[in-house]
Design a protein around this motif. Sequence first.
Motif, PDB file in Angstrom:
ATOM      1  N   ALA A  75      47.517-100.598  43.558  1.00 46.11           N
ATOM      2  CA  ALA A  75      48.761-100.328  44.489  1.00 46.11           C
ATOM      3  C   ALA A  75      49.048 -98.671  44.346  1.00 46.11           C
ATOM      4  CB  ALA A  75      50.042-101.249  44.127  1.00 46.11           C
ATOM      5  N   LEU A  76      49.262 -98.262  43.253  1.00 48.68           N
ATOM      6  CA  LEU A  76      49.579 -96.948  43.018  1.00 48.68           C
ATOM      7  C   LEU A  76      48.462 -96.043  43.612  1.00 48.68           C
ATOM      8  CD1 LEU A  76      50.996 -96.948  39.304  1.00 48.68           C
ATOM      9  CD2 LEU A  76      52.073 -96.233  41.392  1.00 48.68           C
ATOM     10  N   VAL A  77      47.118 -96.390  43.260  1.00 52.87           N
ATOM     11  CA  VAL A  77      46.028 -95.521  43.962  1.00 52.87           C
ATOM     12  C   VAL A  77      46.371 -95.725  45.319  1.00 52.87           C
ATOM     13  CG1 VAL A  77      43.556 -95.206  44.227  1.00 52.87           C
ATOM     14  CG2 VAL A  77      44.388 -95.922  41.967  1.00 52.87           C
ATOM     15  N   ILE A  78      46.299 -96.553  46.165  1.00 56.00           N
ATOM     16  CA  ILE A  78      46.427 -96.672  47.461  1.00 56.00           C
ATOM     17  C   ILE A  78      47.670 -95.945  48.102  1.00 56.00           C
ATOM     18  CG2 ILE A  78      46.904 -98.173  49.386  1.00 56.00           C
ATOM     19  CD1 ILE A  78      45.202-100.296  48.002  1.00 56.00           C
ATOM     20  N   LEU A  79      48.965 -96.024  47.358  1.00 58.05           N
ATOM     21  CA  LEU A  79      50.037 -95.161  47.585  1.00 58.05           C
ATOM     22  C   LEU A  79      49.726 -93.661  47.712  1.00 58.05           C
ATOM     23  CD1 LEU A  79      53.146 -95.025  48.502  1.00 58.05           C
ATOM     24  CD2 LEU A  79      53.531 -95.147  46.063  1.00 58.05           C
ATOM     25  N   LEU A  80      49.071 -93.212  46.603  1.00 59.75           N
ATOM     26  CA  LEU A  80      48.835 -91.739  46.176  1.00 59.75           C
ATOM     27  C   LEU A  80      47.694 -91.238  47.333  1.00 59.75           C
ATOM     28  CD1 LEU A  80      48.650 -91.608  42.284  1.00 59.75           C
ATOM     29  CD2 LEU A  80      50.463 -90.985  43.932  1.00 59.75           C
ATOM     30  N   VAL A  81      46.694 -92.072  47.531  1.00 60.66           N
ATOM     31  CA  VAL A  81      45.674 -91.628  48.528  1.00 60.66           C
ATOM     32  C   VAL A  81      46.617 -91.595  49.930  1.00 60.66           C
ATOM     33  CG1 VAL A  81      43.773 -92.305  49.830  1.00 60.66           C
ATOM     34  CG2 VAL A  81      43.643 -92.597  47.229  1.00 60.66           C
ATOM     35  N   SER A  82      47.282 -92.414  50.231  1.00 62.80           N
ATOM     36  CA  SER A  82      47.753 -92.322  51.650  1.00 62.80           C
ATOM     37  C   SER A  82      48.935 -91.154  51.683  1.00 62.80           C
ATOM     38  CB  SER A  82      48.613 -93.496  51.958  1.00 62.80           C
ATOM     39  OG  SER A  82      49.800 -93.602  50.734  1.00 62.80           O
ATOM     40  N   MET A  83      49.245 -90.581  50.427  1.00 66.43           N
ATOM     41  CA  MET A  83      50.308 -89.512  50.555  1.00 66.43           C
ATOM     42  C   MET A  83      49.251 -88.220  50.623  1.00 66.43           C
ATOM     43  SD  MET A  83      52.944 -90.347  47.463  1.00 66.43           S
ATOM     44  CE  MET A  83      53.617 -88.956  47.477  1.00 66.43           C
ATOM     45  N   ASN A  84      48.182 -88.223  50.377  1.00 69.10           N
ATOM     46  CA  ASN A  84      47.240 -87.117  50.527  1.00 69.10           C
ATOM     47  C   ASN A  84      46.230 -86.933  51.683  1.00 69.10           C
ATOM     48  OD1 ASN A  84      47.613 -85.309  47.717  1.00 69.10           O
ATOM     49  ND2 ASN A  84      47.762 -87.309  47.043  1.00 69.10           N
ATOM     50  N   THR A  85      46.229 -87.875  52.437  1.00 67.97           N
ATOM     51  CA  THR A  85      45.576 -87.653  53.464  1.00 67.97           C
ATOM     52  C   THR A  85      46.163 -86.992  54.588  1.00 67.97           C
ATOM     53  OG1 THR A  85      46.553 -89.779  54.523  1.00 67.97           O
ATOM     54  CG2 THR A  85      44.431 -89.911  53.258  1.00 67.97           C
ATOM     55  N   LYS A  86      45.418 -86.226  55.427  1.00 68.68           N
ATOM     56  CA  LYS A  86      45.963 -85.287  56.348  1.00 68.68           C
ATOM     57  C   LYS A  86      46.247 -85.922  57.809  1.00 68.68           C
ATOM     58  CE  LYS A  86      43.715 -80.868  54.498  1.00 68.68           C
ATOM     59  NZ  LYS A  86      43.165 -79.834  54.579  1.00 68.68           N
ATOM     60  N   GLU A  87      45.304 -86.867  57.858  1.00 69.73           N
ATOM     61  CA  GLU A  87      45.451 -87.655  59.345  1.00 69.73           C
ATOM     62  C   GLU A  87      44.847 -89.168  58.811  1.00 69.73           C
ATOM     63  OE1 GLU A  87      41.081 -86.489  61.012  1.00 69.73           O
ATOM     64  OE2 GLU A  87      42.841 -85.698  61.899  1.00 69.73           O
ATOM     65  N   ALA A  88      45.129 -90.109  59.864  1.00 63.80           N
ATOM     66  CA  ALA A  88      45.114 -91.370  59.514  1.00 63.80           C
ATOM     67  C   ALA A  88      43.636 -91.861  59.385  1.00 63.80           C
ATOM     68  CB  ALA A  88      45.777 -92.283  60.584  1.00 63.80           C
ATOM     69  N   LEU A  89      42.896 -90.972  60.187  1.00 61.60           N
ATOM     70  CA  LEU A  89      41.439 -91.411  60.197  1.00 61.60           C
ATOM     71  C   LEU A  89      40.705 -91.214  58.693  1.00 61.60           C
ATOM     72  CD1 LEU A  89      40.352 -90.563  63.875  1.00 61.60           C
ATOM     73  CD2 LEU A  89      40.615 -92.948  62.932  1.00 61.60           C
ATOM     74  N   GLN A  90      41.241 -90.489  58.122  1.00 61.46           N
ATOM     75  CA  GLN A  90      40.569 -90.058  56.713  1.00 61.46           C
ATOM     76  C   GLN A  90      40.832 -91.327  55.936  1.00 61.46           C
ATOM     77  OE1 GLN A  90      42.586 -86.407  55.278  1.00 61.46           O
ATOM     78  NE2 GLN A  90      41.195 -85.385  56.262  1.00 61.46           N
ATOM     79  N   PHE A  91      41.876 -92.567  56.254  1.00 61.53           N
ATOM     80  CA  PHE A  91      42.064 -93.598  55.505  1.00 61.53           C
ATOM     81  C   PHE A  91      41.674 -94.626  56.339  1.00 61.53           C
ATOM     82  CE2 PHE A  91      44.615 -95.379  51.715  1.00 61.53           C
ATOM     83  CZ  PHE A  91      43.385 -95.746  51.294  1.00 61.53           C
ATOM     84  N   SER A  92      40.599 -94.793  57.102  1.00 63.30           N
ATOM     85  CA  SER A  92      40.357 -95.724  58.168  1.00 63.30           C
ATOM     86  C   SER A  92      40.088 -97.166  57.688  1.00 63.30           C
ATOM     87  CB  SER A  92      39.139 -95.285  59.028  1.00 63.30           C
ATOM     88  OG  SER A  92      37.835 -95.161  58.441  1.00 63.30           O
ATOM     89  N   VAL A  93      39.727 -97.147  56.346  1.00 69.21           N
ATOM     90  CA  VAL A  93      39.666 -98.647  55.729  1.00 69.21           C
ATOM     91  C   VAL A  93      40.864 -99.264  55.315  1.00 69.21           C
ATOM     92  CG1 VAL A  93      39.307 -97.688  53.150  1.00 69.21           C
ATOM     93  CG2 VAL A  93      37.811 -99.727  53.939  1.00 69.21           C
ATOM     94  N   PHE A  94      41.893 -98.684  55.468  1.00 68.78           N
ATOM     95  CA  PHE A  94      42.996 -99.078  55.184  1.00 68.78           C
ATOM     96  C   PHE A  94      43.162-100.507  55.652  1.00 68.78           C
ATOM     97  CE2 PHE A  94      47.826 -99.432  54.958  1.00 68.78           C
ATOM     98  CZ  PHE A  94      48.318 -99.333  53.588  1.00 68.78           C
ATOM     99  N   PRO A  95      43.355-100.673  56.912  1.00 67.47           N
ATOM    100  CA  PRO A  95      43.570-102.189  57.139  1.00 67.47           C
ATOM    101  C   PRO A  95      43.045-103.274  56.596  1.00 67.47           C
ATOM    102  CG  PRO A  95      43.473-100.866  59.229  1.00 67.47           C
ATOM    103  CD  PRO A  95      43.106-100.064  57.916  1.00 67.47           C
TER     104      PRO A  95
END
Length: 677
Positions: A39-59
């Motif tokens: 959960a901490l890793v996902i939170l930190l990754v979401s904070m460091n993405t510049k746009e949503a598509l950089q974390f497209s696997v999130f759903p």
Amino acid sequence: MKVRDLMVLIGVIGIVMMMVVPINIHLLDFLLILNISLALVILLVSMNTKEALQFSVFPSLLLVTTLFRLALNVSTTRNILAHGEAGSVVQTFGSFVAGGEIVVGFVVFLILVIVQFIVITKGSERVAEVAARFTLDAMPGKQMSIDADLNAGMINEQEARQRRENIQREADFYGAMDGASKFVKGDAIAGIVILIVNLLGGFVIGMAIHHLSFTESLSKFSVLTIGDGLVSQIPALLISTATGLIVTRAASDGNLASDITSQIFIYPRLLYIVAGTIGLLGLFTPISKFPSLLMSGLLVFAGYRMQKNLDKKQVEEYELEEEQQIEEVRSPESVMNLLHVDPIEFEFGYGLIPLADTQQGGDLLDRIIMIRRQCALELGLVVPVIRIRDNIQLKPNEYIVKIKGNMVARGELLLNHYLAMSPGIDDDSVTGIETVEPAFGLPALWIDEATKERAELAGYTVVDPPSVVATHLTEIIKKHSHELVGRQETKALIDNLKESYSTLVDELIPNILSIGDVQKVLAKLLKEKISIRDLVTIFETLADYGHLTKDTEILTEYVRQALSRQITQQFLHTGDSLKVITVGPALEKKISESIQHTENGTYLAIDPNSSQLIYQTVAEQTKKLLQSGLQPIILASPSIRMYLRQLLERQVQDIPVLSYNELEPNVEIHSVGVVNL
């Protein structure tokens, strides 16, 4: 299959098996720590993405983590109800976080659930829904924008394909997030249900099966239930926060940390105001002085450091900009930029800046737009963009007009005055500063506001300075319109005509005439103030006679005759009669005999004495008409018209020279003068 793919498959299958197969206490502790870490890793990754598509696997990741968390809940519930224990992690969260107080533990758990369910999850769900809807609505417009950029040559086919894929991925992502946000909402509800099951079921099992007393059973299973709830809700809260961060990422150039520091703290001086407010609260209110003054000092220090860094950054940017300018000057391309010449330039002194400044009420830009529209309607000419700039080398109230870098006119304005032109009979009560009206060279006066009404009652024509400039600029454009029509401008007119008359254009260009030949004909028409708006008639005539001759002078005469109705209406202002100056037989004979035919065309070779005599006679006749208030028009036979025009344009450019074939048959012609030798 790769090792990582196999590990993911085994992990998902293991999550499902956890709901059925009992898990060892020590393994369960490890999986609970893994859940918090993930959960901490996902939170930190979401904070460091510049746009949503950089974390497209999130759903998809949201679904897997929710399933993992529910599987851990099932495993801990099984151990709590079956053995009365769930490992050291759950025990620690239940006793340490609650601080030994069962009620405090329940309150902390309920607060976490409320924050997650009502605040974060509800908001993230709404944002994801709206983002999905607006993204889908914007897709057609984005697709059209990509097609327009591709057709304009701004991007290539590969870039267009990549941008289309990004748009499709963005729509798919927000659509998936709209559905995936429901998992978080369901997880929060499931946490509450599992809490109630653990508490009630554990209490009953402790007393019935483990033979614990009421107090012991309540204490033991309350701690385990609170620990289980906290150890599952804290990762859930982190994932919910990450969900909200992902769906709320809008236009951004960096990650969350850089956006916060660059946008929230962009005004360091505001921190001084905040520091002063906090300091006053600490000094003049019962609030403790130490934390208030400490925070105030920290804010002052932060504001000082930020202002210093901001000033340093501005200096660095200024130095970098200077270096770039120096490099541009040194580069060979910078010399090429100096070769550009604007078609039309309007320069003015600093005293006339209010004319162009909209904040001071200036409407010069709007008037120039109207001038371009007027020229398009009257001349059929698309006037190029007029470059407007101030020039400190001019007098404060002076302006000049340049055509292709060369000055063609100048004038002076008094902004707080009006230009008054006499009706012919001067009124001594109308006084002002004597001047000359710049467009037509008429004597005029600059009068103030107090004299304006008196001048209008006396019959004077009174205009404001912006109208004076607009009129002058319009006349200059009309006078030099033939210089503004080059091959590039002619090509633009041809392309516009081709959209509706493709057959006509394809027949004429380039089979009969070149673009340069057409440009010469159009320029000759504009030089004599003949509108080229009726391009269809002009091109039809050129297509008819272009096979017979390539001489643009003769082709222009054919076009003028085809435009007889237009020319007649242009000079026939009132009634059906036209007052003209005719050419006498002796002059016609003299011009006809002076025409020389060569391989390069025909030209007029007349002796200087005869030319001077013709100028004097024309000047005498035109002066009589001007005194009578009539427009001077010279009427000649079609065979000598263009040669007479060539002769007269050296001395009297503004007098139109027409031929009999350029007038409609129903026009009654009155000769009020004769030009003869």
